[in-house]
Design an enzyme around this catalytic site. Structure first.
Site, PDB file in Angstrom:
ATOM      1  N   GLU A 104      32.240 -11.867 -13.051  1.00 21.30           N
ATOM      2  CA  GLU A 104      32.219 -13.331 -12.986  1.00 21.30           C
ATOM      3  C   GLU A 104      32.472 -13.910 -14.378  1.00 21.30           C
ATOM      4  O   GLU A 104      31.948 -13.381 -15.355  1.00 21.30           O
ATOM      5  CB  GLU A 104      30.858 -13.828 -12.489  1.00 21.30           C
ATOM      6  CG  GLU A 104      30.509 -13.458 -11.074  1.00 21.30           C
ATOM      7  CD  GLU A 104      29.169 -14.034 -10.641  1.00 21.30           C
ATOM      8  OE1 GLU A 104      28.589 -14.866 -11.385  1.00 21.30           O
ATOM      9  OE2 GLU A 104      28.685 -13.657  -9.564  1.00 21.30           O
TER      10      GLU A 104
ATOM     11  N   HIS B 258      29.544 -18.556  -7.065  1.00 20.39           N
ATOM     12  CA  HIS B 258      28.200 -18.597  -7.653  1.00 20.39           C
ATOM     13  C   HIS B 258      27.663 -20.035  -7.702  1.00 20.39           C
ATOM     14  O   HIS B 258      27.369 -20.582  -8.768  1.00 20.39           O
ATOM     15  CB  HIS B 258      28.202 -17.989  -9.058  1.00 20.39           C
ATOM     16  CG  HIS B 258      26.857 -17.467  -9.467  1.00 20.39           C
ATOM     17  ND1 HIS B 258      26.698 -16.367 -10.286  1.00 20.39           N
ATOM     18  CD2 HIS B 258      25.600 -17.901  -9.186  1.00 20.39           C
ATOM     19  CE1 HIS B 258      25.409 -16.146 -10.488  1.00 20.39           C
ATOM     20  NE2 HIS B 258      24.727 -17.064  -9.836  1.00 20.39           N
TER      21      HIS B 258
ATOM     22  N   ARG C 201      22.595 -11.234  -7.569  1.00 22.28           N
ATOM     23  CA  ARG C 201      23.539 -10.891  -8.631  1.00 22.28           C
ATOM     24  C   ARG C 201      24.546  -9.895  -8.060  1.00 22.28           C
ATOM     25  O   ARG C 201      24.214  -9.036  -7.244  1.00 22.28           O
ATOM     26  CB  ARG C 201      22.823 -10.274  -9.833  1.00 22.28           C
ATOM     27  CG  ARG C 201      22.109 -11.288 -10.726  1.00 22.28           C
ATOM     28  CD  ARG C 201      23.102 -12.205 -11.415  1.00 22.28           C
ATOM     29  NE  ARG C 201      22.487 -13.099 -12.379  1.00 22.28           N
ATOM     30  CZ  ARG C 201      22.063 -14.328 -12.108  1.00 22.28           C
ATOM     31  NH1 ARG C 201      22.161 -14.796 -10.868  1.00 22.28           N
ATOM     32  NH2 ARG C 201      21.545 -15.085 -13.054  1.00 22.28           N
TER      33      ARG C 201
END
Length: 329
Positions: free
Chosen positions: A264, A284, A235
């Site tokens: 994000e 991601h 993360r």
């Protein structure tokens, strides 16, 4: 009485949503972009379950909008920092995620980042696209070897172990830091300071919690070798991005490979790290294969259906209850 379920997205891979629709009324956010909090709150009243992606916030306000019928929140993700776990626990709501099904796929992507960052593949590809390859020069695009290097894994769960297995094929020495994982035949357990000092490549595999936020910041980066590479598929908030940018620009760190960011999605307002030649950045995509993304949705759906049927959820979050109002495991 019809059971109502909320899905934060309508365009999920696999057959999971169809299986849910066969058992309950499913209301899905129909838009192409990310739904706003108000969009989901408008759909939530009367929901027994919520199926959410890993970057869709499921906070106390959304739970309140769903009302007293809410029994389960199923995440189609490994990470769970988007959920207000305290609010869920207070109401006895089961919260689940999708461990296991994405470990191998994310490990593949982790190794791709390691190779791309160490060998400066992004910068070399950009040079070729610009038409700069007019002569062979011995000093162009020099990277650092991956084979024989020391790989340090911060977090040694399913994904970390899968990365360690891949490292064996490159003849790498593998060490890890994880308070819950001892030595094994593949990797030796060490303290974080030792790992940072000895590793040529540091790869992060921890969830984002209050304890791990900015786990890697100025002090930790200063402890790493100037020839080291930092990789993260965990993360974004685990890394202090300002500190990392400074280290890269000062030459205090060789390179980085990032699949996750503190903010994000980014849209056109990119992180400064995305423009650095020694940083490989991806949007991601650690679990982004057809089979794995479908398996994530299927497991999330299985968790919802189990709870609706009065069975324990298959993969509740660690330390949480598997049944509504139950005692944490």
């Amino acid at each position: 009485m019809t059971i109502r379920l909320l899905s934060t997205r309508a365009d999920l891979p696999g057959s999971g949503l169809r299986r849910l629709a066969a058992e309950a009324e499913v209301l899905s956010w129909p838009g192409a972009g990310k739904p706003g909090h108000g969009d989901l709150a408008a759909l939530a009243p009367g929901s027994t379950g919520i199926l959410a992606l890993g970057n869709d916030p499921v906070d106390a306000a959304l739970m309140a909008a769903a009302g007293p019928s809410l029994r389960v929140i199923a995440l189609a993700s490994m990470g769970f920092d988007n959920v207000d776990r305290a609010a869920a626990a207070e109401r006895g709501i089961v919260v689940t995620h999708t461990p296991g099904v994405l470990a191998e796929t994310t490990a593949d992507l982790t190794f791709a980042l390691i190779l791309a960052a160490r060998r400066r593949i992004g910068a070399a590809a950009a040079s070729l696209a610009r038409g700069d390859w007019d002569l062979f020069r011995m000093h162009d695009h020099l990277g650092l070897d991956v084979h024989g290097a020391t790989l340090g894994l911060v977090g040694y769960g399913q994904i970390g172990r899968a990365v360690a297995r891949r490292a064996q094929g490159f003849g790498m020495r593998v060490i890890h830091h994880d308070p819950y994982a001892a030595d094994d035949p593949v990797s030796a357990s060490v303290g974080l300071e030792t790992l940072l000092a000895e590793a040529d490549i540091v790869s992060l595999h921890v969830p984002l919690t209050a304890e791990t936020r900015h786990l890697i910041s100025h002090r930790e980066l200063a402890a790493m070798k100037p020839t080291a590479t930092l990789v993260s598929t965990s993360r974004g908030g685990v890394i202090d991005e300002t500190a990392l940018l400074e280290a890269i620009r000062r030459g205090a760190l060789h390179s980085a490979g990032l699949d996750v960011f503190e903010r994000e999605p980014m849209g056109a307002d990119l992180s400064p790290l995305a423009g650095e030649p020694n940083v490989i950045t991806l949007p991601h995509i650690g679990s982004a294969t057809d089979a794995t993304r479908a398996a994530m949705v299927d497991l999330a759906v299985d968790n919802i259906l189990d709870v609706l049927a009065g069975r324990p959820a298959r993969t509740p979050l660690p330390g949480t209850a598997a049944v509504p109002g139950g005692v944490p495991a």
